[in-house]
Design a protein around this motif. Structure first.
Motif, PDB file in Angstrom:
ATOM      1  N   LEU A   5      -3.163 -18.210  54.373  1.00 18.67           N
ATOM      2  CA  LEU A   5      -3.055 -16.821  53.926  1.00 18.67           C
ATOM      3  C   LEU A   5      -4.294 -16.019  54.325  1.00 18.67           C
ATOM      4  CD1 LEU A   5      -1.547 -17.411  50.368  1.00 18.67           C
ATOM      5  CD2 LEU A   5      -0.453 -16.128  52.224  1.00 18.67           C
ATOM      6  N   ALA A  60      -1.830  -8.876  38.047  1.00 14.96           N
ATOM      7  CA  ALA A  60      -2.220 -10.135  38.678  1.00 14.96           C
ATOM      8  C   ALA A  60      -3.666 -10.492  38.358  1.00 14.96           C
ATOM      9  CB  ALA A  60      -2.029 -10.038  40.192  1.00 14.96           C
ATOM     10  N   ARG A  64      -1.122  -5.287  40.936  1.00 16.63           N
ATOM     11  CA  ARG A  64      -2.435  -5.863  41.206  1.00 16.63           C
ATOM     12  C   ARG A  64      -3.258  -5.970  39.926  1.00 16.63           C
ATOM     13  NH1 ARG A  64      -4.983  -3.796  46.859  1.00 16.63           N
ATOM     14  NH2 ARG A  64      -6.747  -4.818  45.851  1.00 16.63           N
ATOM     15  N   ALA A  85      -0.104 -15.148  41.596  1.00 14.72           N
ATOM     16  CA  ALA A  85       0.159 -15.240  43.034  1.00 14.72           C
ATOM     17  C   ALA A  85       1.407 -14.443  43.405  1.00 14.72           C
ATOM     18  CB  ALA A  85       0.314 -16.703  43.441  1.00 14.72           C
ATOM     19  N   GLY A  86       2.451 -14.526  42.580  1.00 16.52           N
ATOM     20  CA  GLY A  86       3.682 -13.784  42.855  1.00 16.52           C
ATOM     21  C   GLY A  86       3.460 -12.284  42.817  1.00 16.52           C
ATOM     22  N   ASP A  87       2.707 -11.803  41.813  1.00 15.25           N
ATOM     23  CA  ASP A  87       2.426 -10.370  41.727  1.00 15.25           C
ATOM     24  C   ASP A  87       1.609  -9.897  42.925  1.00 15.25           C
ATOM     25  OD1 ASP A  87       3.785 -10.005  39.362  1.00 15.25           O
ATOM     26  OD2 ASP A  87       2.004 -10.158  38.083  1.00 15.25           O
ATOM     27  N   GLU A  88       0.602 -10.670  43.320  1.00 10.99           N
ATOM     28  CA  GLU A  88      -0.226 -10.283  44.467  1.00 10.99           C
ATOM     29  C   GLU A  88       0.614 -10.266  45.754  1.00 10.99           C
ATOM     30  OE1 GLU A  88      -3.028  -9.037  43.960  1.00 10.99           O
ATOM     31  OE2 GLU A  88      -4.493 -10.321  42.924  1.00 10.99           O
ATOM     32  N   ARG A  89       1.484 -11.231  45.897  1.00 14.19           N
ATOM     33  CA  ARG A  89       2.345 -11.274  47.091  1.00 14.19           C
ATOM     34  C   ARG A  89       3.249 -10.041  47.142  1.00 14.19           C
ATOM     35  NH1 ARG A  89       4.510 -15.782  46.153  1.00 14.19           N
ATOM     36  NH2 ARG A  89       6.377 -14.997  45.111  1.00 14.19           N
ATOM     37  N   THR A  90       3.869  -9.712  46.007  1.00 16.25           N
ATOM     38  CA  THR A  90       4.763  -8.553  45.958  1.00 16.25           C
ATOM     39  C   THR A  90       3.998  -7.258  46.222  1.00 16.25           C
ATOM     40  OG1 THR A  90       6.137  -9.702  44.342  1.00 16.25           O
ATOM     41  CG2 THR A  90       6.444  -7.335  44.531  1.00 16.25           C
ATOM     42  N   HIS A 149      -3.553 -12.924  46.655  1.00 17.23           N
ATOM     43  CA  HIS A 149      -2.559 -14.000  46.728  1.00 17.23           C
ATOM     44  C   HIS A 149      -3.240 -15.322  47.086  1.00 17.23           C
ATOM     45  CE1 HIS A 149       1.402 -15.542  48.765  1.00 17.23           C
ATOM     46  NE2 HIS A 149       1.080 -16.226  47.689  1.00 17.23           N
TER      47      HIS A 149
END
Length: 715
Positions: free
Chosen positions: A604, A535, A532, A562-567, A574
């Motif tokens: 989302l 991100a 986080r 976006a990828g880091d927030e999703r993970t 995200h």
């Protein structure tokens, strides 16, 4: 009169809007331009990303206007009613910092400067380069000459320190251009973010002025050349420690003061009684100072206060180093320790708080730092010539003096004490920046709550405090990164968000954010926390890259964020990154792609359940997305659908009492009616928007709203 739909006129408007999108008003005008270009071409046209692409788009608009008389009228109304901005300030012409009261010699140099300034203009820029070794008085000579010739520059004398001590400290041309524009009084929100825009605006504004420009402490010709102008009323005076190969300027070399002038300087600062009382000591000091004005200034207290003329190995390194060593040896233990520890980083300015953090164990600093022992010691160091004043209560080192102090610190205090001192200063700035950032943007989840809350401030006051400390905060990020202190680097970097969002400090934020992002996660740190944080920094970096026109890299960073927030499972983050990518597409005049991204972000947001993190933000976040989707539909020429969504956004903002965003949505709605050739329907909407913005005192959106109204009533 210039034809408003000529290629030159259209190119000029496109260039001015595209390069000057320094605020939401500029972005709104750019989106409207995209809608008009789409109508002209009959298809989607990507926005020009560089100045060289503007002419291609201008040609499309010109051809469309030739075929479509209504489009020609719409463009003419749009171009003629754009808010012009406030331009340079009206608080009086800028003036140079005060020149030294005791200035002597330098007659040959002053004559050369007079000759170049008075040269009949023949198309060549008027430029002179004052150069000489450190401490020889190039800055003092520039300021003295400028103050003497102030009447010849009725529009002002602007001064910017280029920090050219090294390649690392030297400011880039874009940063310098921004400071030149601020010197002229241009508001920060009207200063373009991209380098091309800043430099173009600087040259355009300077073109009609009679102006002296002092570029102090230059590092290289490459740093200076983009800032030069051929404007007939501008004289540029550059100072540097050495000649700058590649700079086409009249060289003016400064050497040592003549013997009689050196004695006059020493007598002025030490006092005639001190010189008369110790003639042999005075003679010895004059030899050691070797005609260096700075060395003479530093030597004066040794004669008048201490009579300490002990020679050391530093004499071999030149007069500045020699006299600095003597002045240092005359300090008491507390002042000497402060002198050493403050030099561990090249802080743009030093004040009592900085000094207290550097020299004392972790503890809160007094509410009034100027009334502390640290403030008194700083004043003493300045009196001894070891620090230079840099504003009220602020000081800075000369480069050679800082190098001397830093070497002493490494030797006398040792690596551990030096590391602890630097870390205390970094933590101090992290506490200060975090608190100011949170108070400047209390509603933003992107600014974490402060670890050490300070006294309550208003939003504007907090932002002003952060802006005043910005240069040191940027340096603190680099210091934390150099020390491998990821926790402090992240705290500082996240506190930059208001400086990016509200003060437009994008060019300076980018290297700081990159430095923080390079640091690996701490051992034992939860993976979700590390993701986080990464991100958040990627998002901030992408936003600044967007404003600087680096759209390809901005997109890469938005997608990575976006990828880091999703993970990490952070839905709000995200969705926000996806939304920002949509705004980037909107800026690129890619309406359908922007719409798809806004729809995805809304989906989302819809998955955040009551009670989950970010749910409270949805009351404002989702209406903003509705507004963005309406703008994307408008960009694609789908006016009826856009009008329906923008009406929904207006109603949603009214329900939550957000008058500012309601006014912005009303402006969008009114402008959509204008683009749909229904100005009568737009008029009551824009009048309501103007009333709301006037109540909010939102000057720049209000200016744009009035320009939309002018399009409603212009024949």
């Amino acid at each position: 009169m210039t034809d408003p739909v000529s290629l030159a006129a259209i190119s000029g408007v496109l260039g001015a809007i595209g390069m000057g999108m320094a605020n939401e008003v500029g972005r709104a005008a750019w989106e409207t331009t995209g809608a008009l270009v789409r109508r002209a071409a009959g298809r989607e046209v990507r926005a020009p990303a560089r100045a060289a692409e503007v002419e291609r788009v201008a040609a499309l608009l010109r051809e469309g206007a030739a075929r479509d008389p209504e489009l020609a009228r719409m463009w003419e109304r749009f171009a003629s009613t754009l808010p012009a901005g406030s331009g340079p300030g009206s608080v009086g012409a800028p003036r140079l910092p005060a020149a030294t009261r005791h200035f002597t010699d330098r007659r040959p140099a002053l004559r050369l400067l007079d000759r170049e300034a008075d040269r009949k203009f023949d198309g060549r820029p008027r430029v002179a380069l004052l150069h000489g070794p450190e401490g020889i008085g190039t800055s003092a000579t520039a300021l003295f000459w400028g103050s003497r010739r102030a009447a010849d520059f009725p529009d002002g004398q602007v001064h910017v320190d280029l920090h050219g001590w090294s390649s690392q400290s030297a400011l880039g041309p874009a940063v310098v251009a921004g400071r030149l524009l601020r010197e002229l009084g241009l508001p920060a929100e009207e200063t373009p973010h991209a380098a091309d825009g800043r430099l173009d605006l600087w040259r355009r504004l300077a073109g009609g002025l009679r102006l002296l420009v002092v570029l102090d402490h230059a590092y290289s010709a490459a740093q200076v050349r983009p800032l030069l102008t051929s404007a007939p009323g501008v004289f540029t005076l550059v100072t540097a420690r050495h000649p700058l190969p590649g700079l086409d300027a009249v060289p003016v070399a400064l050497g040592p003061l003549a013997a009689k002038d050196a004695r006059r300087v020493l007598t002025h600062f030490a006092g005639p009684e001190a010189v008369a009382a110790a003639p042999d000591t005075a003679k010895d000091l004059l030899v050691r100072c070797a005609g260096s004005p700075y060395a003479l200034r530093t030597a004066a207290p040794l004669l008048s206060v201490h009579g300490d003329t002990a020679r050391g190995a530093a004499d071999a390194a030149g007069p500045v180093a020699a006299l600095t060593e003597s002045a240092y040896r005359a300090l008491d233990a507390d002042a000497a320790r402060m002198y050493r520890l403050l030099a561990l980083r090249d802080w743009p300015h030093i004040d009592a708080r900085t000094a207290a953090w550097a020299t004392r164990p972790d503890q809160p600093v007094a509410t009034d730092p100027d009334a502390t022992p640290a403030a008194a010691l700083l004043g003493l160091l300045a009196d001894r010539g070891l620090l230079e004043p840099a504003g009220t209560g602020r000081y800075r080192f000369r480069p050679a003096v800082r190098r001397h102090a830093e070497l002493l610190a490494r030797h006398e205090d040792g690596p551990r004490a030096c590391a602890e001192s630097a870390a205390r200063v970094v933590r101090g700035y992290a506490d200060l920046a975090e608190d100011a950032a949170h108070q400047a943007l209390p509603e933003s989840w992107r600014v974490p709550a402060p670890s050490r809350p300070g006294p309550p401030l208003g939003k504007a006051e907090a932002l002003g405090a952060l802006v005043r400390e910005a240069a040191n905060v940027f340096e603190a990020v680099q210091a934390a990164a150099d020390a491998g202190d990821r926790a402090a680097a992240v705290r500082l970097a996240r506190a930059l968000w208001p400086l990016q969002l509200k003060a437009g400090r994008h060019a300076e934020a980018v290297p700081a954010l990159r430095s923080a992002l390079r640091l690996p996660a701490r051992e034992g740190e939860p993976r979700a926390t590390a993701l986080r944080d990464r991100a958040a920094l990627r998002f901030q970096l992408a936003m600044s890259l967007t404003e600087l026109g680096e759209h390809a890299e901005a997109e890469t960073e938005f997608r990575a964020a976006a990828g880091d927030e999703r993970t990490a499972g952070h839905i709000r983050g995200h969705a926000s990154a996806v939304e920002a990518l949509g705004l980037l597409r909107l800026r690129q005049w890619a309406g359908p792609e922007a719409l798809a991204l806004f729809d995805r972000a809304d989906t989302l947001y819809g998955t955040i359940a009551p009670g989950e993190e970010g749910h409270a933000d949805l009351r404002r976040a989702r209406p903003l997305l509705v507004r963005h989707r309406g703008r994307a539909l408008r960009a694609d020429g789908r006016f009826e659908e856009a009008i329906a969504l923008l009406r929904t956004a207006v109603g949603s903002f009214g329900e939550i009492g957000d008058d500012y965003n309601r006014a912005r949505a009303l402006t969008d709605l009114a402008e959509t009616h204008v683009l749909a050739a229904a100005p009568a329907a737009a008029l009551p909407l824009i009048d309501e928007a103007i009333a709301l913005l006037d109540a909010e005192r939102a000057e720049h959106p209000l200016a744009y709203a009035r320009s939309v109204r002018a399009r409603c009533v212009t024949p």
